[in-house]
Design an enzyme around this catalytic site. Structure first.
Site, PDB file in Angstrom:
ATOM      1  N   ARG A  30       0.796  -1.075  -0.135  1.00  0.00           N
ATOM      2  CA  ARG A  30      -0.034  -0.067   0.074  1.00  0.00           C
ATOM      3  C   ARG A  30       0.870   1.387  -0.022  1.00  0.00           C
ATOM      4  O   ARG A  30       0.467   2.184   0.834  1.00  0.00           O
ATOM      5  CB  ARG A  30      -0.874  -0.007   1.288  1.00  0.00           C
ATOM      6  CG  ARG A  30      -2.124  -0.947   1.231  1.00  0.00           C
ATOM      7  CD  ARG A  30      -3.137  -0.374   0.403  1.00  0.00           C
ATOM      8  NE  ARG A  30      -4.318  -1.262   0.041  1.00  0.00           N
ATOM      9  CZ  ARG A  30      -5.240  -1.363   1.069  1.00  0.00           C
ATOM     10  NH1 ARG A  30      -5.670  -0.422   1.758  1.00  0.00           N
ATOM     11  NH2 ARG A  30      -6.123  -2.292   0.758  1.00  0.00           N
ATOM     12  N   ARG A  34      -3.743   6.765   0.959  1.00  0.00           N
ATOM     13  CA  ARG A  34      -4.126   7.973   1.422  1.00  0.00           C
ATOM     14  C   ARG A  34      -3.084   8.556   2.365  1.00  0.00           C
ATOM     15  O   ARG A  34      -3.295   9.676   2.770  1.00  0.00           O
ATOM     16  CB  ARG A  34      -5.486   7.530   2.292  1.00  0.00           C
ATOM     17  CG  ARG A  34      -6.595   7.507   1.442  1.00  0.00           C
ATOM     18  CD  ARG A  34      -7.704   6.817   2.017  1.00  0.00           C
ATOM     19  NE  ARG A  34      -7.136   5.195   2.355  1.00  0.00           N
ATOM     20  CZ  ARG A  34      -8.047   4.531   3.098  1.00  0.00           C
ATOM     21  NH1 ARG A  34      -9.394   5.095   3.325  1.00  0.00           N
ATOM     22  NH2 ARG A  34      -7.720   3.121   3.373  1.00  0.00           N
ATOM     23  N   ARG A  43      -6.902  11.138  -6.287  1.00  0.00           N
ATOM     24  CA  ARG A  43      -8.051  10.249  -5.798  1.00  0.00           C
ATOM     25  C   ARG A  43      -9.286  10.970  -5.954  1.00  0.00           C
ATOM     26  O   ARG A  43     -10.627  10.411  -6.757  1.00  0.00           O
ATOM     27  CB  ARG A  43      -8.026   9.717  -4.510  1.00  0.00           C
ATOM     28  CG  ARG A  43      -9.149   8.841  -3.984  1.00  0.00           C
ATOM     29  CD  ARG A  43      -9.378   7.772  -4.132  1.00  0.00           C
ATOM     30  NE  ARG A  43     -10.297   6.714  -3.239  1.00  0.00           N
ATOM     31  CZ  ARG A  43     -11.364   7.006  -3.216  1.00  0.00           C
ATOM     32  NH1 ARG A  43     -12.089   7.568  -4.464  1.00  0.00           N
ATOM     33  NH2 ARG A  43     -12.232   6.206  -2.328  1.00  0.00           N
ATOM     34  N   ASP A  80      -7.035  -3.157  -7.420  1.00  0.00           N
ATOM     35  CA  ASP A  80      -7.451  -3.899  -6.261  1.00  0.00           C
ATOM     36  C   ASP A  80      -7.702  -5.340  -6.604  1.00  0.00           C
ATOM     37  O   ASP A  80      -7.959  -5.702  -7.658  1.00  0.00           O
ATOM     38  CB  ASP A  80      -8.746  -2.963  -5.794  1.00  0.00           C
ATOM     39  CG  ASP A  80      -9.017  -3.450  -4.240  1.00  0.00           C
ATOM     40  OD1 ASP A  80      -8.311  -2.705  -3.451  1.00  0.00           O
ATOM     41  OD2 ASP A  80      -9.654  -4.262  -4.127  1.00  0.00           O
ATOM     42  N   TYR A 156     -14.544 -12.252   0.174  1.00  0.00           N
ATOM     43  CA  TYR A 156     -15.207 -11.176  -0.023  1.00  0.00           C
ATOM     44  C   TYR A 156     -16.530 -11.537  -0.941  1.00  0.00           C
ATOM     45  O   TYR A 156     -17.801 -10.745  -0.754  1.00  0.00           O
ATOM     46  CB  TYR A 156     -14.247 -10.010  -0.808  1.00  0.00           C
ATOM     47  CG  TYR A 156     -13.414  -9.397   0.092  1.00  0.00           C
ATOM     48  CD1 TYR A 156     -13.905  -8.503   0.834  1.00  0.00           C
ATOM     49  CD2 TYR A 156     -12.245  -9.786   0.135  1.00  0.00           C
ATOM     50  CE1 TYR A 156     -12.833  -7.775   1.862  1.00  0.00           C
ATOM     51  CE2 TYR A 156     -11.207  -9.272   0.912  1.00  0.00           C
ATOM     52  CZ  TYR A 156     -11.803  -8.369   1.784  1.00  0.00           C
ATOM     53  OH  TYR A 156     -10.729  -7.771   2.609  1.00  0.00           O
TER      54      TYR A 156
HETATM   55  O1  CP3 Z   1      -0.152  -1.663  -2.360  1.00  0.00           O
HETATM   56  C1  CP3 Z   1      -0.417  -0.802  -3.193  1.00  0.00           C
HETATM   57  O2  CP3 Z   1       0.028   0.377  -3.211  1.00  0.00           O
HETATM   58  C2  CP3 Z   1      -1.130  -1.201  -4.507  1.00  0.00           C
HETATM   59  C3  CP3 Z   1      -2.499  -0.962  -4.581  1.00  0.00           C
HETATM   60  C4  CP3 Z   1      -3.404  -2.152  -3.808  1.00  0.00           C
HETATM   61  C5  CP3 Z   1      -4.459  -1.600  -3.236  1.00  0.00           C
HETATM   62  N1  CP3 Z   1      -5.479  -2.687  -2.632  1.00  0.00           N
HETATM   63  C6  CP3 Z   1      -5.140  -0.185  -3.322  1.00  0.00           C
HETATM   64  C7  CP3 Z   1      -6.300   0.252  -2.415  1.00  0.00           C
HETATM   65  C8  CP3 Z   1      -3.268  -3.206  -3.279  1.00  0.00           C
HETATM   66  C9  CP3 Z   1      -2.093  -4.147  -3.464  1.00  0.00           C
HETATM   67  C10 CP3 Z   1      -4.438  -3.850  -2.654  1.00  0.00           C
HETATM   68  C11 CP3 Z   1      -4.605  -4.963  -2.438  1.00  0.00           C
HETATM   69  C12 CP3 Z   1      -5.925  -5.245  -1.447  1.00  0.00           C
HETATM   70  N2  CP3 Z   1      -7.327  -4.738  -1.529  1.00  0.00           N
HETATM   71  C13 CP3 Z   1      -5.935  -6.313  -0.485  1.00  0.00           C
HETATM   72  C14 CP3 Z   1      -4.815  -7.363  -0.226  1.00  0.00           C
HETATM   73  C15 CP3 Z   1      -3.844  -6.527   0.598  1.00  0.00           C
HETATM   74  C16 CP3 Z   1      -4.329  -6.272   2.044  1.00  0.00           C
HETATM   75  O3  CP3 Z   1      -4.324  -4.981   2.252  1.00  0.00           O
HETATM   76  O4  CP3 Z   1      -4.952  -7.169   2.766  1.00  0.00           O
HETATM   77  C17 CP3 Z   1      -7.310  -6.388  -0.036  1.00  0.00           C
HETATM   78  C18 CP3 Z   1      -7.790  -7.283   1.107  1.00  0.00           C
HETATM   79  C19 CP3 Z   1      -8.096  -5.490  -0.657  1.00  0.00           C
HETATM   80  C20 CP3 Z   1      -9.464  -5.133  -0.500  1.00  0.00           C
HETATM   81  C21 CP3 Z   1      -9.712  -3.676  -0.228  1.00  0.00           C
HETATM   82  N3  CP3 Z   1      -9.503  -2.719  -0.977  1.00  0.00           N
HETATM   83  C22 CP3 Z   1     -10.249  -3.246   1.168  1.00  0.00           C
HETATM   84  C23 CP3 Z   1     -10.624  -4.177   2.128  1.00  0.00           C
HETATM   85  C24 CP3 Z   1     -10.305  -1.661   0.906  1.00  0.00           C
HETATM   86  C25 CP3 Z   1     -10.745  -0.822   1.928  1.00  0.00           C
HETATM   87  C26 CP3 Z   1      -9.916  -0.582   2.944  1.00  0.00           C
HETATM   88  C27 CP3 Z   1      -9.314   0.660   2.863  1.00  0.00           C
HETATM   89  O5  CP3 Z   1      -8.145   0.862   3.228  1.00  0.00           O
HETATM   90  O6  CP3 Z   1      -9.887   1.518   2.370  1.00  0.00           O
HETATM   91  C28 CP3 Z   1      -9.692  -1.613  -0.271  1.00  0.00           C
HETATM   92  C29 CP3 Z   1      -9.699  -0.076  -0.959  1.00  0.00           C
HETATM   93  C30 CP3 Z   1      -8.407   0.282  -1.382  1.00  0.00           C
HETATM   94  N4  CP3 Z   1      -7.571  -0.547  -2.150  1.00  0.00           N
HETATM   95  C31 CP3 Z   1      -7.756   1.344  -1.182  1.00  0.00           C
HETATM   96  C32 CP3 Z   1      -6.375   1.598  -1.705  1.00  0.00           C
HETATM   97  C33 CP3 Z   1      -5.292   2.503  -2.058  1.00  0.00           C
HETATM   98  C34 CP3 Z   1      -8.203   2.645  -0.336  1.00  0.00           C
HETATM   99  C35 CP3 Z   1      -9.212   3.393  -1.074  1.00  0.00           C
HETATM  100  C36 CP3 Z   1      -9.162   4.883  -1.065  1.00  0.00           C
HETATM  101  O7  CP3 Z   1      -8.279   5.348  -1.591  1.00  0.00           O
HETATM  102  O8  CP3 Z   1     -10.109   5.343  -0.539  1.00  0.00           O
END
Ligand code: CP3
Length: 350
Positions: A30, A34, A43, A80, A156
């Protein structure tokens, strides 16, 4: 293109191939997110998060932002893990502050999933993002493509949302074994095709995130986590033998040994709960380790942070490994802590 004879060395790829044991490469899960003001500004240009992921211009920019700011050794594709269920035909939204929402199989969603060609078609913009990033990324930096591992993605799809406890998802899987196995098989096929296309578009390595692999009974872990990952890895190896694969089976404790032995992944992501000396002695002979600083410690900073960085540097000194967190960076992490982390890792053990 990175030709064989003219290849610019990549610290990240050389380490994954066990050709480098000096200073570890560093990237953070990540790393685009944010906690970065420039990410929040970008974003705001997208209608919603799904639209953001499917806009190659915005997604490529998000991928590159942390490389520009910090000079990480690897970029990770901005996308994602839930884009696959979306592409298969399950609606996906991210209501503000709530995390992902999908129509749950558990609640009776029984839509017919798209066939493979239509599924991959929906994912086309992601491959365009990969190609754009590859064009703008310095050659010494690796581009990591990724997908969720089938079990984590299935949780999910079945429950329609996240959460730590998966007793309800296990119960659904045990009560509907044929549907569940068919779902895993569909995910293996879609994920293999998706990752193969990411590699063809320019990804140098692949990471499979199995965030919810922890806490499963051993037999379920073998069938639901290990077997699908092995199938995906086998397919990718046949088509792209030189592309390394990193597995991240989070919170699986000692089952990580079975995982590395059975999946033959090149790299193993360690969560922050894994005892590092044990990982070094037992797991490192099987895969290059990646991890495992607690993201909470990175957010807090101070002496605790430097001590924990040094502990990792000392414990794994002299072997090829990749510095990373034990899970994704937290949104309230001060960006200066990341800078401090990188400087300290590059300065070597002290
Ligand atoms: O790592 C990186 O920088 C690359 C991008 C990336 C994202 N999600 C962007 C994202 C990667 C590799 C993921 C993987 C992901 N997504 C996982 C596996 C890794 C982990 O964190 O456990 C999972 C379970 C998800 C599913 C997911 N996507 C969730 C549960 C959420 C909401 C939680 C949150 O942090 O808001 C997301 C949204 C998400 N995916 C965001 C980002 C940057 C935040 C969204 C936003 O900008 O509002």
């Amino acid at each position: 293109m990175r030709g064989k004879l003219t290849a610019v060395p990549s610290l990240f790829l050389d380490t994954l191939r066990k050709e480098h044991t000096d200073i570890p490469p560093i990237w953070l899960m990540r790393q685009a997110g944010r906690y970065l003001p420039e990410y929040r500004a970008l974003r705001a240009q997208a209608k919603d998060f799904v639209d953001f992921c499917f806009s190659p211009r915005l997604a490529a920019e998000a991928t590159l932002q942390p490389i520009r700011r910090y000079d990480f050794d690897a970029a990770i594709l901005f996308a994602d893990i839930l884009l696959i269920p979306y592409a298969m035909g399950q609606d996906l939204t991210f209501p503000e502050g709530e995390g992902p929402r999908l129509p749950a199989l558990m609640d009776g969603f029984d839509g017919v999933f798209n066939d493979m060609a239509s599924t991959i078609d929906v994912l086309e913009p992601v491959f365009e993002t990969v190609a754009r990033v590859k064009q703008d990324l310095p050659e010494s930096k690796a581009l990591i493509g990724f997908a969720g591992a089938p079990w984590t993605v299935a949780t999910y799809m079945i429950r329609g949302r996240g959460g730590e406890n998966h007793a309800d998802v296990r119960e659904w899987a045990y009560r509907h074994p044929e549907r569940f196995e068919a779902l895993l098989d569909d995910l293996v096929a879609a994920t293999s095709a998706y990752l193969s296309r990411q590699i063809e578009a320019g990804a140098d390595a692949i990471q499979l995130f199995d965030t919810w692999a922890g806490g499963l009974p051993e037999k379920a872990f073998e069938r639901w986590c290990i077997q699908p990952v092995r199938q995906i890895a086998d397919t990718l190896r046949k088509k792209h033998p030189s592309t390394p694969i990193i597995g991240f089976p989070k919170s699986v404790g000692s089952l990580a040994l079975n995982y590395v032995e059975s999946t033959s992944v090149d790299g193993l992501g360690l969560d922050f709960g894994v005892p590092l000396e044990w990982a070094r002695d037992v797991l490192a002979p099987h895969a290059v380790l990646q991890g495992n600083l607690d993201p909470v410690v990175l957010a807090v900073g101070g002496d605790r942070l430097t001590a924990e960085i040094d502990h990792i540097l000392h414990t794994l000194e002299g072997m090829p490994y990749i510095f990373n967190l034990g899970h994704g960076i937290l949104p309230h992490t001060p960006p200066e802590h990341v800078e401090l982390l990188i400087d300290r890792v590059r300065g070597g053990p002290r």
